[in-house]
Scaffold this motif. Sequence first.
Motif, short mmCIF file in Angstrom:
data_model
loop_
_atom_site.label_atom_id
_atom_site.label_comp_id
_atom_site.label_asym_id
_atom_site.label_seq_id
_atom_site.Cartn_x
_atom_site.Cartn_y
_atom_site.Cartn_z
N ASN A 173 0.87 -1.10 -0.06
CA ASN A 173 0.11 -0.05 -0.10
C ASN A 173 0.92 1.17 -0.04
O ASN A 173 1.71 1.53 0.86
CB ASN A 173 -1.00 0.21 1.11
CG ASN A 173 -1.88 0.97 1.23
OD1 ASN A 173 -2.40 1.31 0.12
ND2 ASN A 173 -1.95 1.70 2.30
N VAL A 189 0.75 5.30 -0.55
CA VAL A 189 -0.17 6.37 -0.54
C VAL A 189 0.66 7.84 -0.87
O VAL A 189 1.70 8.13 -0.31
CB VAL A 189 -0.63 6.67 1.09
CG1 VAL A 189 -1.62 7.95 1.13
CG2 VAL A 189 -1.04 5.60 1.67
N GLY A 205 -1.55 -1.61 -3.90
CA GLY A 205 -2.54 -0.60 -4.00
C GLY A 205 -1.39 0.86 -4.15
O GLY A 205 -0.60 0.72 -3.58
N ALA A 243 -2.33 4.69 -3.90
CA ALA A 243 -3.75 5.88 -3.40
C ALA A 243 -2.88 7.19 -3.54
O ALA A 243 -2.09 7.63 -3.01
CB ALA A 243 -4.15 5.53 -1.95
N ARG A 262 -4.04 11.04 -2.93
CA ARG A 262 -4.81 11.70 -2.22
C ARG A 262 -5.07 13.03 -2.55
O ARG A 262 -4.21 13.52 -3.64
CB ARG A 262 -4.35 11.78 -0.67
CG ARG A 262 -4.41 10.70 0.19
CD ARG A 262 -3.82 10.95 1.72
NE ARG A 262 -3.91 9.69 2.31
CZ ARG A 262 -3.23 9.54 3.57
NH1 ARG A 262 -2.46 10.58 4.01
NH2 ARG A 262 -3.37 8.42 4.32
N ARG A 273 -4.18 -2.09 -7.71
CA ARG A 273 -5.39 -1.47 -7.48
C ARG A 273 -4.67 0.07 -7.60
O ARG A 273 -3.74 0.44 -7.29
CB ARG A 273 -5.73 -1.51 -5.98
CG ARG A 273 -6.49 -2.98 -5.79
CD ARG A 273 -6.92 -3.20 -4.48
NE ARG A 273 -5.88 -3.21 -3.31
CZ ARG A 273 -5.42 -2.51 -2.57
NH1 ARG A 273 -6.01 -1.28 -2.49
NH2 ARG A 273 -4.50 -2.60 -1.68
N LEU A 274 -5.69 0.92 -7.94
CA LEU A 274 -5.49 2.33 -8.24
C LEU A 274 -6.71 3.17 -7.51
O LEU A 274 -7.73 2.63 -7.88
CB LEU A 274 -5.41 3.04 -9.54
CG LEU A 274 -4.05 2.56 -10.34
CD1 LEU A 274 -4.10 2.79 -11.56
CD2 LEU A 274 -2.82 3.12 -9.46
N GLU A 275 -6.24 4.03 -6.79
CA GLU A 275 -7.43 5.05 -6.07
C GLU A 275 -6.77 6.60 -6.45
O GLU A 275 -5.82 6.76 -5.78
CB GLU A 275 -7.67 4.91 -4.89
CG GLU A 275 -8.73 5.94 -4.27
CD GLU A 275 -8.70 5.57 -2.73
OE1 GLU A 275 -9.95 6.09 -2.22
OE2 GLU A 275 -8.18 4.76 -1.91
N ILE A 276 -7.25 7.22 -7.13
CA ILE A 276 -6.92 8.49 -7.85
C ILE A 276 -7.84 9.71 -7.40
O ILE A 276 -8.88 9.57 -7.98
CB ILE A 276 -6.58 8.56 -9.37
CG1 ILE A 276 -5.58 7.49 -9.46
CG2 ILE A 276 -6.01 9.96 -9.59
CD1 ILE A 276 -5.31 7.28 -10.96
N LEU A 277 -7.58 10.43 -6.59
CA LEU A 277 -8.38 11.48 -6.01
C LEU A 277 -7.63 12.97 -6.10
O LEU A 277 -7.97 13.98 -5.38
CB LEU A 277 -8.71 11.39 -4.58
CG LEU A 277 -9.44 10.18 -4.32
CD1 LEU A 277 -9.49 10.20 -2.69
CD2 LEU A 277 -10.81 10.09 -4.75
N CYS A 292 -0.34 7.56 -13.50
CA CYS A 292 -0.58 6.27 -12.94
C CYS A 292 -0.59 5.18 -13.71
O CYS A 292 -1.79 5.12 -14.58
CB CYS A 292 -1.41 6.14 -11.84
SG CYS A 292 -1.20 7.62 -10.54
#
Length: 423
Positions: free
Chosen positions: A291, A293, A320, A322, A324, A352-356, A362
């Motif tokens: 993970n 971040v 992952g 992430a 932020r 996994r990708l979480e793009i905010l 990415c």
Amino acid sequence: MTIDATTLSGTTTGATAGATTDRLDALDRIGVIGYPTKRDEAWRYAPHRRLDDLTFGAPVEVTADVPDLGEQIPTLDGPRVVVVNGIVDLERSDFACPDGVRVLGLAAANAEHPELVRSHFGLVDDEIVDAYQALNLAFGSDGAVVTVSEDVQLDVPIHIVDIEVPDATQNATCTGVVIRLGAGSSATVVETRIGVGSQFGGSNTRTTITLDVDATLEHVLLQDVPTEQIHLSRIEVTQHAGSTFNARSFNLGATYGRVAYDVVLDGPGATADLSGLFFGFGSQVLDQQINVVHAARDCVSRQSFRGVLDDESTGVFNGGIAVRPGADGTDAEQTNDNLLLSMRSEINTQPRLEILADDVACKHGATVGQLDETAMYYLRSRGIPADEARRLLINGFADQVVDDVGIETVRAWITHRLGHDDV
């Protein structure tokens, strides 16, 4: 799961009364969050029945003989901390350090310099992510502390060796490691995890790393405990502006070997480069939980993990990234390539990708395959026997990770451990 909490009624070796209270709080936290189950994504493929057979308690002196380390660990120049069943072995350790570097036992540091380990033990309830992290907070009272002062460039590696010797009354131990690098400094730390004997047991290690502005750390993890034992490893990293974290993990031993990274890029311009190899035989389960971040602007992260799985072994990659809000300019890549050598082997991969945030680059990907038949034919046509051709192809796949390690003696140890030097 059995826990001996009675040993926490007083202070443990080298711990302050305040730290003991925190550890009781950690055990209380388990009652709130419970132990992980197959419903928890990060623990879906873990052998929960075997995990339930582990028994934890405060560290106790080993009564059984610990054999000479010999070829079980790479031979390195520089300071060395040896931890046996969660207690520093002073006879096998060497704390001599160059100027600007301190290497201490965790219990000693907690008693004499508590400010060095406050962040390691000072998690609040919401920061405890699972029961095994809580167990380490409760019982991981000893281990190693490494600090490097500002602008110090350490040119010899620091070696931390954790040895598990299962006991009939308490078969699992906890060890803590704290690494802190000052601004502009650089160092290499090698953590080797091994075990003794063929008795079932486990080890639970937690490493917390803090890199100040423009600091650089190469961190090498060698997990090679016996295949009758379980190993749980968690590495928590906080990076400040311009810092660089190069992680190289080799998940090789254990019936269940788990390596979990939780990296926070907390300052602009920080870089994290994580690569790893998991090489499974028999019925091993080798689990990678990554993970990363991105919490600041213009940070770079790379994840590159390779799995080689034979017999009925299982590999897990749950990686992952992430990003932020506000972490604009992020540059992140993630790959997981796997080689299955048997029809009964298995890989479970989940990038996994979480793009905010905006203005980011990415990408991620995963591959699963078998030995290239064309390459096999080419080698066979040059007179190379089938078994040797097979090994050459496996070695070529695995060595792309081995070559990332910056220490020649560690590369040689890994090569020997995998049998590559016989080719």
